[in-house]
Design an enzyme around this catalytic site. Sequence first.
Site, short mmCIF file in Angstrom:
data_model
loop_
_atom_site.label_atom_id
_atom_site.label_comp_id
_atom_site.label_asym_id
_atom_site.label_seq_id
_atom_site.Cartn_x
_atom_site.Cartn_y
_atom_site.Cartn_z
N ARG A 34 0.82 -1.22 0.00
CA ARG A 34 0.00 0.00 0.00
C ARG A 34 0.85 1.26 0.00
O ARG A 34 0.36 2.34 -0.30
CB ARG A 34 -0.91 -0.01 1.24
N LYS B 223 2.27 -20.01 4.83
CA LYS B 223 1.58 -20.29 6.06
C LYS B 223 1.51 -19.02 6.92
O LYS B 223 2.31 -18.12 6.68
CB LYS B 223 2.27 -21.39 6.82
N HIS C 76 8.57 -23.96 3.48
CA HIS C 76 9.95 -23.80 3.00
C HIS C 76 10.86 -24.92 3.48
O HIS C 76 11.93 -25.14 2.92
CB HIS C 76 10.51 -22.41 3.34
N LYS D 48 14.45 -27.34 1.67
CA LYS D 48 15.80 -27.49 2.23
C LYS D 48 16.49 -28.69 1.58
O LYS D 48 15.88 -29.72 1.35
CB LYS D 48 15.73 -27.65 3.75
N GLU E 35 15.57 -23.70 17.70
CA GLU E 35 16.00 -22.35 17.29
C GLU E 35 16.58 -21.62 18.50
O GLU E 35 16.16 -21.87 19.63
CB GLU E 35 14.82 -21.55 16.77
N ASP F 132 2.76 -22.90 14.53
CA ASP F 132 3.81 -22.23 13.77
C ASP F 132 4.79 -23.24 13.14
O ASP F 132 5.29 -23.02 12.05
CB ASP F 132 4.56 -21.26 14.68
N HIS G 176 5.96 -27.62 9.25
CA HIS G 176 7.32 -28.10 9.00
C HIS G 176 7.58 -29.50 9.58
O HIS G 176 8.08 -30.38 8.89
CB HIS G 176 8.36 -27.13 9.57
N LYS H 69 11.68 -22.23 20.57
CA LYS H 69 12.44 -20.99 20.44
C LYS H 69 13.34 -20.85 21.66
O LYS H 69 13.03 -21.39 22.72
CB LYS H 69 11.49 -19.79 20.38
C1 BG6 Z 1 8.91 -20.20 10.06
C2 BG6 Z 1 8.34 -19.91 11.41
O1 BG6 Z 1 7.96 -20.88 9.28
O2 BG6 Z 1 10.06 -20.99 10.19
C3 BG6 Z 1 9.36 -19.22 12.28
O3 BG6 Z 1 7.18 -19.09 11.30
C4 BG6 Z 1 10.65 -19.99 12.29
O4 BG6 Z 1 8.87 -19.03 13.59
C5 BG6 Z 1 11.11 -20.35 10.90
O5 BG6 Z 1 11.63 -19.20 12.93
C6 BG6 Z 1 12.29 -21.29 10.92
O6 BG6 Z 1 12.81 -21.42 9.64
P1 BG6 Z 1 14.34 -21.76 9.39
O7 BG6 Z 1 14.43 -21.97 7.92
O8 BG6 Z 1 15.12 -20.60 9.90
O9 BG6 Z 1 14.61 -23.01 10.17
#
Ligand code: BG6
Length: 484
Positions: free
Chosen positions: A46, A143, A173, A177, A211, A230, A235, A334
């Site tokens: 926007r 997502k 994603h 990988k 993470e 999430d 994933h 996390k």
């Molecule tokens: C995302 C999540 O889909 O994947 C995030 O929303 C997460 O919370 C991320 O940090 C992790 O992706 P990667 O590729 O850094 O492992």
Amino acid sequence: LPVDRFDLAIFGGTGDLALRKLLPGLFRRFLDGQIVPGSRILGIARDALDDDAYRARVGEALERSGCGAGPRTAEFLQLIGFRTLDATADQGWDAFAGELKAREPRPVRVFYLAVGPALFVDICEKLRTHGLNGDDARIVIEKPIGKDSASAARINDAIGAGFDERHIFRIDHYLGKETVQNLLALRFANALFEPLWNAAHIDHVQITVAETLGMEQRASYYDTAGALRDMVQNHLLQLLCMVAMEPPATLNADAVRDEKLKVLRALRPIDAGNAAALTVRGQYRAGAAAGKAVPGYAEELGRSDSRTETFVALKAEIGNWRWGGVPFYLRTGKRLAERVSEIVVSFRQVPHSIFDAASGPVTRNKLVLRLQPDEGVKLFLMIKEPGPGGLRLKRVPLDMTFAETFGVHQPEAYERLLMDVVRGNPTLFMRRDEVEAAWQWIDPILAAWNADREPPKSYTAGSWGPGAAVALIERDGRTWHEES
Ligand code: BG6
């Protein structure tokens, strides 16, 4: 190999995903010669920006992401433009549609919705009413696709009203990988593993996505989502499917996705009756990450009453002939001790040991697929420790670290996936029924947690999560994999 000439419109073009992942990814594909002249990338938002102002922002984003300001940056930036559009207003849409339709010969059209799901429906509707949903159009959605199976179905219905399923690319994603794709090669291009890939020979499987980051600047999304929605719904379950699916007949997208869907549908339900025994949720409190003191989740949020989980561990089982009785332990969180994602396939013990106590224990073979960092595959085997001093056993890894073996930069997940979208190859994207089946397994877990009065268990930032996650696996006489 270069892909066809394309027009890629990124909705949410000024957002974090576009600037941090998509544009640097496209730049690297450009440097590799995959993007042919005449292709265009349009950032859409926007904001009242013009092409030059947007190019400047993209240029900065490329530098921040380490792509640098090399000699070809200016050339890449010339492919980029910006259009101001609001998904909820009409202004500008006719001109945008006219501009795309005027392109001759007609390039592949990709609409990437790097925006919150609240805008998916409006954007799809606008694209449809402006005739941009033809056979050469592809729509990419990120997502979260909903927050439960009902809302996912609503979103899928609305997108499906404008676009054919063949043209909808739901990104996970993790499927882009390198090591995840390698799992296909490892399982189905080697005769060695498949005969052992079942309950008779595999004791259990672990999937860890840890993470060190906290929730970052995403409180408004994250606090309504939590780690189960999430990370696990998408994933981790996708990784589980890749490990557990039957061999598809071909690499055809539907052949692969049919097999993954069967796994999701065979997951044993976790609900109010067994959630307490099979799941652990946690939330981080203040601690340290990478040697620096970090605040707890509640402090970052500015509220102490959030029950959102930043950590999940659970024990899943797949009720089918191949996997009956084999636990799949999943954990993600996390602010954990390390950033590491890996899949560990732990084989059964030898049926009888011929060695005496002096030789040391015979431990299980393990196949470890490391997704990040240091992507690679390790197969842990028992050998005799070298030397004259009797027969002492030792477990050593047969180690293939991709960076050492191939000496090349592994493309990031988004790079591969974006090129697949242009090619029209949906194998590594989720089909509608997969997303909904994953939610159907998640819904009762969420319901059980919501009904539970207990808050998530607290864990120190920089640790491996709540002690209960260790207990979850140790109760079964097993431990979380640690590199040895
Ligand atoms: C995302 C999540 O889909 O994947 C995030 O929303 C997460 O919370 C991320 O940090 C992790 O992706 P990667 O590729 O850094 O492992």
